[in-house]
Write a protein that holds these residues in place. Structure first.
Motif, PDB file in Angstrom:
ATOM      1  N   LYS A  85       7.809   8.556  12.103  1.00 49.92           N
ATOM      2  CA  LYS A  85       8.282   7.413  11.334  1.00 49.92           C
ATOM      3  C   LYS A  85       7.172   6.880  10.424  1.00 49.92           C
ATOM      4  CE  LYS A  85      10.348   2.841  11.605  1.00 49.92           C
ATOM      5  NZ  LYS A  85       9.479   2.041  10.770  1.00 49.92           N
ATOM      6  N   GLU A  92       6.864   6.599   6.250  1.00 53.91           N
ATOM      7  CA  GLU A  92       6.544   5.405   5.455  1.00 53.91           C
ATOM      8  C   GLU A  92       5.443   5.722   4.437  1.00 53.91           C
ATOM      9  OE1 GLU A  92       8.770   3.463   5.780  1.00 53.91           O
ATOM     10  OE2 GLU A  92       9.308   3.040   7.859  1.00 53.91           O
ATOM     11  N   HIS A 110       7.210   7.329   1.666  1.00 50.09           N
ATOM     12  CA  HIS A 110       7.951   6.358   0.854  1.00 50.09           C
ATOM     13  C   HIS A 110       7.014   5.668  -0.138  1.00 50.09           C
ATOM     14  CE1 HIS A 110      11.113   5.915   4.300  1.00 50.09           C
ATOM     15  NE2 HIS A 110      11.005   7.131   3.826  1.00 50.09           N
ATOM     16  N   ASP A 124      13.478  -2.334   9.495  1.00 48.04           N
ATOM     17  CA  ASP A 124      14.018  -1.200   8.743  1.00 48.04           C
ATOM     18  C   ASP A 124      15.480  -1.474   8.369  1.00 48.04           C
ATOM     19  OD1 ASP A 124      11.708   0.161  10.490  1.00 48.04           O
ATOM     20  OD2 ASP A 124      12.033   1.355   8.684  1.00 48.04           O
ATOM     21  N   GLU A 171      15.570   6.667   6.119  1.00 57.90           N
ATOM     22  CA  GLU A 171      15.511   5.383   6.821  1.00 57.90           C
ATOM     23  C   GLU A 171      16.454   5.300   8.024  1.00 57.90           C
ATOM     24  OE1 GLU A 171      13.553   2.924   6.806  1.00 57.90           O
ATOM     25  OE2 GLU A 171      12.429   3.191   4.965  1.00 57.90           O
ATOM     26  N   HIS A 179      14.969   5.783  11.234  1.00 58.80           N
ATOM     27  CA  HIS A 179      14.062   4.702  11.615  1.00 58.80           C
ATOM     28  C   HIS A 179      14.807   3.598  12.359  1.00 58.80           C
ATOM     29  CE1 HIS A 179      11.165   5.782   8.079  1.00 58.80           C
ATOM     30  NE2 HIS A 179      11.412   6.794   8.883  1.00 58.80           N
TER      31      HIS A 179
HETATM   32 FE   LIG Z   1      11.401   2.824   7.494  1.00 58.44          FE
END
Ligand SMILES: [Fe+2]
Ligand SMILES: [Fe+2]
Lengths: 94, 312
Positions: free
Chosen positions: B69, B73, B76, B127, B156, B159
């Motif tokens: 996870k 990020e 992202h 999230d 996502e 998550h």
């Molecule tokens: Fe996330």
């Protein structure tokens, strides 16, 4: 002192038989690092079987202001499309 | 011939995405740079509170999940920095703005992660709120931003689900585990509700952002949707949201909720949250300690290419 890695564009083939498609960009010092980073960033979930990287400065692009003149001529060339030709219904397999 | 401004707005109205080399109003560019870079900073700073628990995750499965996870990020952040760069700002400028305290990031990441249940609450609520914000952004008018959001949204949902599952296990555990679960929800609920930003009447840029289709829904619309969904989901956990005024309203078909502590929100935004200093110190330290690695990589690349040149 600034150490700016050059920018690279990443292209990914999602499976054998398909074209490489633009996935995004990233910074890397050289091609090897660009491919390794692309693998970590863009293929964490089996999104690809092959990666191409190209340094962004080597990409030449058409100018969006010319988009009209580049693509519009095709609009009046309808004879390039199969539906332009009127054929009898009894003609099969064409 | 209509003005460039008229052509631009017409494209936006007709849902034609704006691409980097297209003409765009200077304020549109500025708004996007601010919004996308803030968003990128949030993904990057957001790794810190969760990274805190990687070494202490209760099982190997949870540890592997949490690493995956946190790695997402980082990705992202990178997608978003790359999208912002297409607007003419450099990565270095954005990083400098963050480290100099000139750029904002989501204030939620200035709260501490005190127990393992916090990792569950972050996945479910933080999230969850991020997803609520991000899904409409997959249709935002700027092409590179929209494409980054598509990729982010795909990642996502894992998550949020892993977070809810952490809480679900705790909610079915011992008395202490249940209490830990409720305590984490109590601490993360209101900061999550604030993630949607100020009320509509105190966010002056909303109208312009909606016209440009940078935003598709107002802060309050998204907040209400989030509260409605969570108010039902919390029942699956058998837990409570810490809001005595939370009540289903037949007339509006939404949940009513209690007053939001905007004083706290602005305190945290302006640097006085529990972990603001700690987060920035950690980011700057990581960046500075990576300096020699970046220098070495560039020196190596330079050497290899000059050698190739000689062989030519
Ligand atoms: Fe996330
Ligand atoms: Fe994220």
């Amino acid at each position: 002192m600034k150490n700016t890695f050059p920018l690279w564009e990443v292209f990914i083939r999602s499976k054998q038989g398909l074209d490489h498609k633009h996935a995004g960009s990233l910074h890397a010092a050289d091609a090897k690092m660009a491919i390794e980073n692309a693998r970590d960033v863009y293929t964490r979930r089996q999104e690809g079987v092959s990666i191409w990287v190209v340094e962004s400065k080597h990409i030449h692009a058409s100018n969006p202001d010319e988009a009209g003149s580049l693509y519009e001529p095709a609009n009046d060339k309808v004879y390039r499309h199969p539906t332009f030709y009127d054929l009898p219904d009894e003609l099969k397999h064409m | 011939m209509p003005s460039e401004e008229v052509i631009f707005q017409d494209k936006v109205d007709r849902e034609i995405r704006i691409e980097p080399k297209d003409w765009m109003p200077a304020d549109y560019r500025k708004t996007l740079i601010r919004q996308i870079s803030q968003h990128a900073h949030s993904e990057i700073v957001g790794m810190l509170p969760e990274g805190h628990w990687i070494t202490r995750a209760p099982t190997l499965k949870r540890k592997a999940t949490l690493i995956a996870k946190v790695q997402d990020e980082a990705g992202h952040g990178l997608y978003l920095y790359a999208a912002a760069e297409t607007l003419g700002i450099t990565r270095d400028e954005m990083v400098d703005q963050l480290h100099a305290g000139k750029a904002k990031y989501s204030s939620i990441f200035n709260y501490p992660t005190l127990t393992w249940a916090d990792i569950g609450a972050i996945g479910w609520l933080v999230d969850g709120a991020a997803i609520m914000n991000q899904v409409p952004l997959t249709r935002t008018s700027y092409g590179p931003y929209a494409r980054a959001m598509v990729r982010i949204c795909k990642e996502e949902s894992f998550h949020q689900r892993q977070g809810f599952e952490i809480l679900l296990v705790l909610s079915r555990g011992s008395k202490e585990q249940k209490a830990m679960c409720q305590d984490a929800i109590n601490r993360w609920w209101w900061p999550s509700v604030m993630m949607f930003g100020p009320n509509d009447e105190s966010s002056p840029h909303t109208a312009q952002s909606m016209k440009w289709k940078v935003k598709r829904f107002t802060n309050d619309e998204l907040r209400q949707r989030f509260i409605d969904i969570c108010a039902d989901q919390v029942k699956v956990l058998g837990m409570q949201l810490p809001d005595p005024d939370l009540k289903w309203n037949e007339e509006t078909q939404h949940y009513d909720f209690g007053p939001i502590n905007w004083e706290e929100f602005w305190q945290v935004v302006n640097g006085n949250g529990p972990c603001n200093k700690e987060r920035m110190t950690a980011r700057i330290k990581a960046h500075e300690e990576g300096q020699w690695v970046r220098e070495a990589a560039l020196a190596f690349a330079g050497k290899m290419s000059s050698r190739a040149g000689v062989r030519g």
